[in-house]
Write a protein that holds these residues in place. Structure first.
Motif, PDB file in Angstrom:
ATOM      1  N   GLU A 436      -0.711  -5.438  66.850  1.00 17.64           N
ATOM      2  CA  GLU A 436      -2.150  -5.411  67.110  1.00 17.64           C
ATOM      3  C   GLU A 436      -2.882  -4.757  65.948  1.00 17.64           C
ATOM      4  O   GLU A 436      -2.318  -3.983  65.196  1.00 17.64           O
ATOM      5  N   THR A 437      -4.151  -5.101  65.816  1.00 20.13           N
ATOM      6  CA  THR A 437      -4.959  -4.505  64.767  1.00 20.13           C
ATOM      7  C   THR A 437      -5.430  -3.128  65.204  1.00 20.13           C
ATOM      8  O   THR A 437      -5.158  -2.683  66.318  1.00 20.13           O
ATOM      9  N   LEU A 438      -6.166  -2.469  64.338  1.00 20.50           N
ATOM     10  CA  LEU A 438      -6.572  -1.088  64.578  1.00 20.50           C
ATOM     11  C   LEU A 438      -7.341  -0.936  65.882  1.00 20.50           C
ATOM     12  O   LEU A 438      -7.210   0.063  66.574  1.00 20.50           O
ATOM     13  N   TYR A 439      -8.132  -1.944  66.214  1.00 14.80           N
ATOM     14  CA  TYR A 439      -8.967  -1.849  67.416  1.00 14.80           C
ATOM     15  C   TYR A 439      -8.539  -2.853  68.491  1.00 14.80           C
ATOM     16  O   TYR A 439      -9.341  -3.271  69.327  1.00 14.80           O
ATOM     17  N   GLY A 440      -7.260  -3.251  68.450  1.00 16.38           N
ATOM     18  CA  GLY A 440      -6.689  -3.989  69.569  1.00 16.38           C
ATOM     19  C   GLY A 440      -6.609  -5.485  69.429  1.00 16.38           C
ATOM     20  O   GLY A 440      -6.154  -6.160  70.367  1.00 16.38           O
ATOM     21  N   GLY A 441      -7.004  -6.063  68.296  1.00 21.79           N
ATOM     22  CA  GLY A 441      -6.876  -7.502  68.109  1.00 21.79           C
ATOM     23  C   GLY A 441      -5.431  -7.905  67.837  1.00 21.79           C
ATOM     24  O   GLY A 441      -4.547  -7.065  67.679  1.00 21.79           O
ATOM     25  N   ASP A 442      -5.208  -9.210  67.759  1.00 24.44           N
ATOM     26  CA  ASP A 442      -3.865  -9.747  67.536  1.00 24.44           C
ATOM     27  C   ASP A 442      -3.563  -9.787  66.041  1.00 24.44           C
ATOM     28  O   ASP A 442      -4.229 -10.482  65.284  1.00 24.44           O
ATOM     29  N   LEU A 443      -2.553  -9.037  65.610  1.00 25.17           N
ATOM     30  CA  LEU A 443      -2.172  -8.995  64.199  1.00 25.17           C
ATOM     31  C   LEU A 443      -1.582 -10.317  63.731  1.00 25.17           C
ATOM     32  O   LEU A 443      -1.693 -10.670  62.562  1.00 25.17           O
ATOM     33  N   GLY A 444      -0.916 -11.041  64.621  1.00 24.79           N
ATOM     34  CA  GLY A 444      -0.303 -12.308  64.239  1.00 24.79           C
ATOM     35  C   GLY A 444       1.201 -12.215  64.068  1.00 24.79           C
ATOM     36  O   GLY A 444       1.878 -13.219  63.895  1.00 24.79           O
ATOM     37  N   SER A 445       1.750 -11.021  64.131  1.00 27.41           N
ATOM     38  CA  SER A 445       3.195 -10.798  64.071  1.00 27.41           C
ATOM     39  C   SER A 445       3.448  -9.357  64.470  1.00 27.41           C
ATOM     40  O   SER A 445       2.518  -8.538  64.495  1.00 27.41           O
ATOM     41  N   LYS A 446       4.690  -9.052  64.797  1.00 28.84           N
ATOM     42  CA  LYS A 446       5.057  -7.667  65.060  1.00 28.84           C
ATOM     43  C   LYS A 446       6.527  -7.454  64.755  1.00 28.84           C
ATOM     44  O   LYS A 446       7.312  -8.406  64.676  1.00 28.84           O
ATOM     45  N   VAL A 447       6.878  -6.190  64.570  1.00 25.49           N
ATOM     46  CA  VAL A 447       8.257  -5.834  64.282  1.00 25.49           C
ATOM     47  C   VAL A 447       9.111  -6.042  65.527  1.00 25.49           C
ATOM     48  O   VAL A 447       8.747  -5.608  66.621  1.00 25.49           O
ATOM     49  N   ASP A 448      10.240  -6.711  65.356  1.00 21.04           N
ATOM     50  CA  ASP A 448      11.237  -6.824  66.424  1.00 21.04           C
ATOM     51  C   ASP A 448      12.173  -5.632  66.295  1.00 21.04           C
ATOM     52  O   ASP A 448      13.221  -5.699  65.667  1.00 21.04           O
ATOM     53  N   ILE A 449      11.765  -4.510  66.872  1.00 21.19           N
ATOM     54  CA  ILE A 449      12.455  -3.260  66.616  1.00 21.19           C
ATOM     55  C   ILE A 449      13.853  -3.229  67.231  1.00 21.19           C
ATOM     56  O   ILE A 449      14.775  -2.635  66.659  1.00 21.19           O
ATOM     57  N   VAL A 450      14.063  -3.874  68.370  1.00 20.25           N
ATOM     58  CA  VAL A 450      15.390  -3.861  68.985  1.00 20.25           C
ATOM     59  C   VAL A 450      16.387  -4.626  68.120  1.00 20.25           C
ATOM     60  O   VAL A 450      17.495  -4.146  67.858  1.00 20.25           O
ATOM     61  N   SER A 511      23.451  -7.391  78.882  1.00 18.15           N
ATOM     62  CA  SER A 511      22.517  -8.317  79.537  1.00 18.15           C
ATOM     63  C   SER A 511      21.565  -9.034  78.594  1.00 18.15           C
ATOM     64  O   SER A 511      21.033 -10.099  78.927  1.00 18.15           O
ATOM     65  N   GLY A 512      21.293  -8.442  77.425  1.00 16.27           N
ATOM     66  CA  GLY A 512      20.293  -8.997  76.524  1.00 16.27           C
ATOM     67  C   GLY A 512      18.873  -8.662  76.909  1.00 16.27           C
ATOM     68  O   GLY A 512      17.927  -9.070  76.228  1.00 16.27           O
ATOM     69  N   VAL A 513      18.699  -7.908  77.970  1.00 16.13           N
ATOM     70  CA  VAL A 513      17.361  -7.501  78.422  1.00 16.13           C
ATOM     71  C   VAL A 513      17.028  -6.149  77.785  1.00 16.13           C
ATOM     72  O   VAL A 513      17.711  -5.157  78.022  1.00 16.13           O
ATOM     73  N   ASP A 514      15.962  -6.113  76.971  1.00 16.15           N
ATOM     74  CA  ASP A 514      15.686  -4.907  76.176  1.00 16.15           C
ATOM     75  C   ASP A 514      14.593  -4.015  76.775  1.00 16.15           C
ATOM     76  O   ASP A 514      14.097  -3.099  76.116  1.00 16.15           O
ATOM     77  N   THR A 515      14.219  -4.247  78.015  1.00 12.14           N
ATOM     78  CA  THR A 515      13.081  -3.540  78.622  1.00 12.14           C
ATOM     79  C   THR A 515      13.202  -2.029  78.520  1.00 12.14           C
ATOM     80  O   THR A 515      12.224  -1.332  78.218  1.00 12.14           O
ATOM     81  N   GLU A 516      14.394  -1.494  78.758  1.00  9.20           N
ATOM     82  CA  GLU A 516      14.566  -0.047  78.804  1.00  9.20           C
ATOM     83  C   GLU A 516      14.836   0.571  77.437  1.00  9.20           C
ATOM     84  O   GLU A 516      14.637   1.775  77.251  1.00  9.20           O
ATOM     85  N   VAL A 517      15.282  -0.209  76.464  1.00 14.68           N
ATOM     86  CA  VAL A 517      15.570   0.371  75.135  1.00 14.68           C
ATOM     87  C   VAL A 517      14.401   0.235  74.175  1.00 14.68           C
ATOM     88  O   VAL A 517      14.262   1.006  73.222  1.00 14.68           O
TER      89      VAL A 517
END
Length: 537
Positions: A436-450, A511-517
């Motif tokens: 997201e941008t500084l004030y909440g807009g859509d950046l267009g990509s994000k880090v896949d941290i997991v 499981s491949g489910v990353d919700t908790e990590v």
């Protein structure tokens, strides 16, 4: 004693990261690990290799086609096209594994112009000059800039006529671009030049001005330039003061002779020892640190300036001597942690691009979706929501002095960090990780941290390993135990047991489910990127 004696042993991870932070925008675990096994000589040979651009020129988002050198009228207004040009440069800087883009920005911060005061075509030519000379000849770069159309108009030399001389470019050329302004020792006498020298320089520079882009090309670079108009040129002899050894430069009666005068003028300026010293001090503050003590002036600046001048202002020998030195790695005294490493506040460009490259954010592909790449991600997201709020309107400084962090004593790089910029700097992690941008807009990509953590950290189920990874690679120095405990227990584990992390990570693997990590990982990386330690490079 400050020493330019070369460091000959392998870098190790700490010094490899230091070298990369100071010389590139492309900082990754792989590169740090690679450079850790190299000696400075081996590392510098990689950094001083000029890499071709991944995309030869920017594209127009509306059509996906280049417009600068293709005899095609673009469909987009030029204000937006200048944004695409800047976005193209930032994207190339992100991908550049050498020093080229870091050095281009250094030269831009000295030879200042503003992209908003010209059109995209001319600023492309201006940036092409930087690319042409960036790892070769600083003296030639300066002399070519004198007739660069952007510079001619930015500092009014296009309005410099024999019957109505304009001294603006001549003054800034001495004070900011070359020899520098020393202590004032008398009326109109600034030690290294005088008001009379400015007047004579302005006379010499009369008549250089507008030329059609297709008609006037530099014979060496083939880049468009301004023209020499003898009708507007002062053909008399130019006589400089004792600051320049009372040099006389003969006048000319032809446009060809004007170019000879111009070359003689730059030969005169770059013959001065102080020109080499002034540029070297600027490089030192850009790559090493702000504090130039009498010892550093004598043992580092002086010899480096001698190297620069004796090599006729070729950049590579000068850079190599500095980057190979024990001093650059703070190994020329008994305390290797007190002066150099972590002493510079990162510019917004360093702060953002080094985080983007390290965390491997997927930049929208310009060939697939140029609108998303340029308009959404780079122009709106990176430039308007990260760099500008952080104090860097890239290639558009507020005045001819450039960016305060590179010239404003006594703080220098600390100018990047103030009440007006702190919010954007501390929101960097949130923007990249949440997309997201500084004030909440859509950046267009994000880090896949997991995925990033899964692919880069051995023993990921051990919480301390995860914390150590980000701190060891992203902070310039080790941190105290209580600070590490804060990142581990307060931020990452949120005061839970390390066993909880191991259990949740194993559940994710199964499981491949990353919700908790994803939540603790996002909290950790956000805290690391907003920490005081990450602000330093």
């Amino acid at each position: 004693m400050a020493s330019l004696s070369p460091k000959t042993t392998v870098l190790g991870r700490r010094l490899a990261a230091h070298l990369l932070r100071r010389t590139t925008y492309n900082l990754t675990k792989t590169r740090i690990d690679q450079f850790a096994l190299l000696t400075p000589t081996q590392a510098i040979s990689i950094l001083l290799t000029k890499n071709p651009p991944t995309l030869s020129e920017p594209l127009e988002a509306a059509t996906g086609l280049p417009w600068l050198n293709n005899d095609r009228e673009p469909e987009t207004d030029d204000f937006k096209l200048k944004g695409y040009l800047r976005a193209w440069w930032i994207d190339e800087a992100l991908k550049d594994t050498g020093i080229e883009h870091k050095l281009i920005f250094f030269f831009h911060s000295n030879l200042v112009t503003n992209v908003q005061e010209t059109d995209s075509y001319r600023y492309w030519d201006h940036m092409s000059l930087f690319r042409y000379y960036v790892l070769s000849d600083y003296k030639k770069l300066c002399s070519k800039m004198a007739t660069d159309i952007v510079m001619l108009y930015y500092l009014n030399n296009a309005e410099n006529y024999k019957d109505n001389p304009n001294e603006n470019f001549a003054r800034e050329n001495f004070e900011l671009f070359t020899v520098g302004k020393g202590p004032q020792i008398g009326p109109g006498n600034y030690t290294f030049y005088t008001e009379q020298d400015i007047q004579e320089a302005a006379r010499l520079l009369t008549g250089f001005g507008w030329a059609e882009r297709s008609e006037e090309k530099d014979p060496e670079t083939s880049i468009s330039r301004g023209g020499a108009n003898m009708y507007n040129h002062d053909s008399g002899e130019k006589i400089f003061t004792s600051a320049f050894q009372s040099r006389h430069i003969p006048g000319s009666d032809s446009s060809e002779g004007m170019w000879v005068e111009l070359q003689s003028f730059y030969d005169m300026i770059f013959d001065q020892d102080e020109t080499a010293k002034n540029i070297t001090r600027k490089l030192y503050r850009y790559l090493v640190g702000k504090n130039i003590t009498p010892e550093i002036e004598n043992d580092i600046i002086g010899p480096l300036a001698t190297t620069l001048k004796s090599n006729d202002y070729q950049v590579i020998p000068w850079l190599s001597q500095l980057l190979l030195s024990q001093h650059f790695y703070d190994e020329d005294d008994s305390d290797s942690k007190d002066e150099i490493i972590g002493s510079i506040v990162k510019s917004p460009l360093e702060l953002v691009l080094q985080a983007m490259s390290f965390l491997k954010i997927a930049v929208p592909d310009v060939q697939v979706d140029a609108v998303k790449h340029y308009d959404q991600f780079y122009c709106d997201g990176i430039m308007h929501n990260m760099l500008e709020p952080g104090g860097l309107d890239i290639f558009a400084p507020v005045n001819v002095a450039g960016y305060a962090a590179y010239y404003q004593a006594p703080g220098y790089s600390r100018s990047w960090f103030n009440g007006g910029t702190i919010y954007a700097r501390y929101k960097l992690g949130t923007m990249l990780l949440n997309g997201e941008t500084l004030y909440g807009g859509d950046l267009g990509s994000k880090v896949d941290i997991v995925t990033f953590v899964q692919n880069n950290i051995p023993g990921t189920d051990v919480a301390a390993n995860v914390v150590h990874f980000f701190i060891d690679y992203l902070f310039p120095e080790a941190i105290p135990d209580d600070r590490f405990d804060y990142f581990l227990n307060t931020v990452f584990l949120n005061k839970l047991s390390a066993i909880n992390w191991r259990i949740e990570w194993q559940k994710f693997i199964n499981s491949g489910v990353d919700t908790e990590v994803i939540i603790p990982l996002t909290n950790l990386v956000t805290a690391v990127l907003s920490s005081p330690e990450y602000q330093l490079g």
